[in-house]
Design an enzyme around this catalytic site. Structure first.
Site, PDB file in Angstrom:
ATOM      1  CD  GLU A   1      -1.116   8.186   6.315  1.00 36.75           C
ATOM      2  OE1 GLU A   1      -0.005   8.224   6.855  1.00 36.75           O
ATOM      3  OE2 GLU A   1      -1.594   7.160   5.797  1.00 36.75           O
TER       4      GLU A   1
ATOM      5  CG  ASP B   1      -1.832   1.228   1.270  1.00 40.30           C
ATOM      6  OD1 ASP B   1      -2.270   1.663   0.190  1.00 40.30           O
ATOM      7  OD2 ASP B   1      -2.105   1.749   2.367  1.00 40.30           O
ATOM      8  CB  SER B   2       0.290   4.740  -0.932  1.00 39.76           C
ATOM      9  OG  SER B   2      -0.985   4.837  -0.338  1.00 39.76           O
TER      10      SER B   2
ATOM     11  N   GLY C   1      -2.858   9.296  -3.956  1.00 41.87           N
ATOM     12  CA  GLY C   1      -4.188   9.695  -4.442  1.00 41.87           C
ATOM     13  C   GLY C   1      -4.265  11.062  -5.071  1.00 41.87           C
TER      14      GLY C   1
ATOM     15  CB  CYS D   1      -9.733   5.174   0.204  1.00 46.77           C
ATOM     16  SG  CYS D   1      -8.187   5.719   0.980  1.00 46.77           S
ATOM     17  CB  THR D   2      -6.650   0.605   1.998  1.00 52.01           C
ATOM     18  OG1 THR D   2      -5.670   1.479   1.455  1.00 52.01           O
ATOM     19  CG2 THR D   2      -6.915  -0.522   1.033  1.00 52.01           C
ATOM     20  CG  HIS D   3      -5.799   5.729   4.653  1.00 53.15           C
ATOM     21  ND1 HIS D   3      -5.058   5.160   3.668  1.00 53.15           N
ATOM     22  CD2 HIS D   3      -4.927   6.403   5.453  1.00 53.15           C
ATOM     23  CE1 HIS D   3      -3.782   5.480   3.835  1.00 53.15           C
ATOM     24  NE2 HIS D   3      -3.670   6.230   4.912  1.00 53.15           N
TER      25      HIS D   3
ATOM     26  CB  CYS E   1      -2.849   0.833  -2.563  1.00 56.96           C
ATOM     27  SG  CYS E   1      -2.856   2.586  -2.969  1.00 56.96           S
ATOM     28  CG  ASN E   2      -9.293   1.172  -2.838  1.00 60.64           C
ATOM     29  OD1 ASN E   2     -10.245   0.574  -3.314  1.00 60.64           O
ATOM     30  ND2 ASN E   2      -8.927   1.012  -1.575  1.00 60.64           N
ATOM     31  CB  THR E   3      -4.609   5.353  -5.313  1.00 61.04           C
ATOM     32  OG1 THR E   3      -5.527   5.957  -4.393  1.00 61.04           O
ATOM     33  CG2 THR E   3      -4.163   6.387  -6.319  1.00 61.04           C
TER      34      THR E   3
HETATM   35  N1  DGL Z   1      -3.925   3.756  -0.050  1.00 63.10           N
HETATM   36  C1  DGL Z   1      -4.616   4.748  -0.848  1.00 63.10           C
HETATM   37  C2  DGL Z   1      -5.902   4.159  -1.396  1.00 63.10           C
HETATM   38  O1  DGL Z   1      -6.370   3.104  -0.971  1.00 63.10           O
HETATM   39  C3  DGL Z   1      -4.912   6.006  -0.070  1.00 63.10           C
HETATM   40  C4  DGL Z   1      -3.678   6.776   0.358  1.00 63.10           C
HETATM   41  C5  DGL Z   1      -2.981   7.539  -0.745  1.00 63.10           C
HETATM   42  O2  DGL Z   1      -3.553   8.491  -1.318  1.00 63.10           O
HETATM   43  O3  DGL Z   1      -1.848   7.191  -1.028  1.00 63.10           O
HETATM   44  O4  DGL Z   1      -6.475   4.729  -2.289  1.00 63.10           O
END
Ligand code: DGL
Length: 281
Positions: free
Chosen positions: A160, A17-18, A50, A193-195, A80-82
């Protein structure tokens, strides 16, 4: 140098993930596929993905995925969705191991939640890049679901900061959801989004406050199930009754202290020593 799989009988699974958000996917995976060794990589130095361009997201995501493959990952989970929305094809072409993203399982989870696809309306909350890619709209469309995508760019920085239970986060949520509900009366709200699973309760409470009965869908569980299916497909059998506990290690590209502190909230358990990695710019 290749890492040692501490769970000799099972596969090594690279989870990327990011940042910390993908730990919600690792959290769902640990009990579902326990006989495995997990290497989690959070590219915290280059987060947020993102708000970046497709080219930059693909470059960052491919370098992270390649690193995990070099460490011996038998399968990669793009938690990570992005990165999934913008770079799943790039990652799959760059790597030789199977790659599982979060978007198809998320759309599938939406379908299972609403039961009947005909005209079911799904509100997808995600980062700006994910929304601009329309990856969720396409995935939902393929299943007969109608998706409305809403970018919520302020949520990742707030989470975050650890502001999961904070009036500012609730105010920001109220604004985003009021805007979205003026466009659509959704049957379900998909956390794209995984957050966001960290504030699933707050999102549901805000929906109720704003008069919506939509159910909230977290794709982490559905992604974990997709990983289990893919492992079976490629010949790694596993059993949830396996006595071998899952082992995992965490790597971050920025402050390991922050990763350990904030990450434990996402993972739902303490995080052992985090390794620092420099993947460049
Ligand atoms: N992990 C990213 C997602 O799931 C969100 C955080 C980012 O923008 O890097 O989209």
């Amino acid at each position: 140098m290749k890492r040692l799989n501490e769970n000799q009988n099972g596969p090594t699974i690279g989870v990327f993930d990011s940042g910390f958000g993908g730990l919600t996917v690792l959290r769902a995976l640990l009990p579902l596929v326990p006989a495995a060794h997990y290497i989690y990589l959070g590219d915290t130095a280059r987060l947020p993905y993102g708000s970046k361009s497709r080219e930059t997201i693909a470059r960052y995501a491919v370098s992270s995925a390649r690193y995990l493959e070099d460490q011996g990952a038998d399968l990669l989970v793009i938690a990570c969705n992005t990165a999934t929305a913008l770079a799943l094809d790039d990652i799959s072409s760059a790597c030789d191991v199977p790659v599982v993203g979060v978007i198809a399982p998320g759309a599938q989870a939406a379908l299972e939640t609403v039961g009947t696809p005909k005209a079911a309306k799904i509100l997808v909350l995600a980062t700006a890049a994910t929304v601009q890619s329309h990856a969720y709209r396409e995935a939902c469309d393929a299943l007969g679901l109608v998706a409305t995508e809403k970018a919520c760019p302020l949520l990742v920085p707030l989470l975050e900061e650890g502001w999961t239970d904070h009036p500012v986060t609730r105010d920001v949520l109220r604004i985003y959801l009021t805007e979205a509900l003026s466009e659509v009366s959704p049957d379900a709200v998909l956390l794209g989004c995984t957050h966001y699973p960290l504030i699933a309760g707050a999102i549901e409470a805000m929906l109720r406050e704003l008069g919506s009965n939509a159910r909230v869908i977290d794709s982490a569980e559905a992604t974990a199930q997709a990983v289990a299916r893919k492992l079976n497909e490629v010949g790694f059998t596993h059993s949830t009754s396996d006595q071998t506990p899952a082992t995992f290690q965490c790597i971050a590209t920025d402050s390991v202290e922050k990763f350990a502190n904030l990450g434990s909230g996402f993972l739902g358990r303490p995080i052992p020593a985090v390794e620092l990695l420099d993947l460049g710019g």
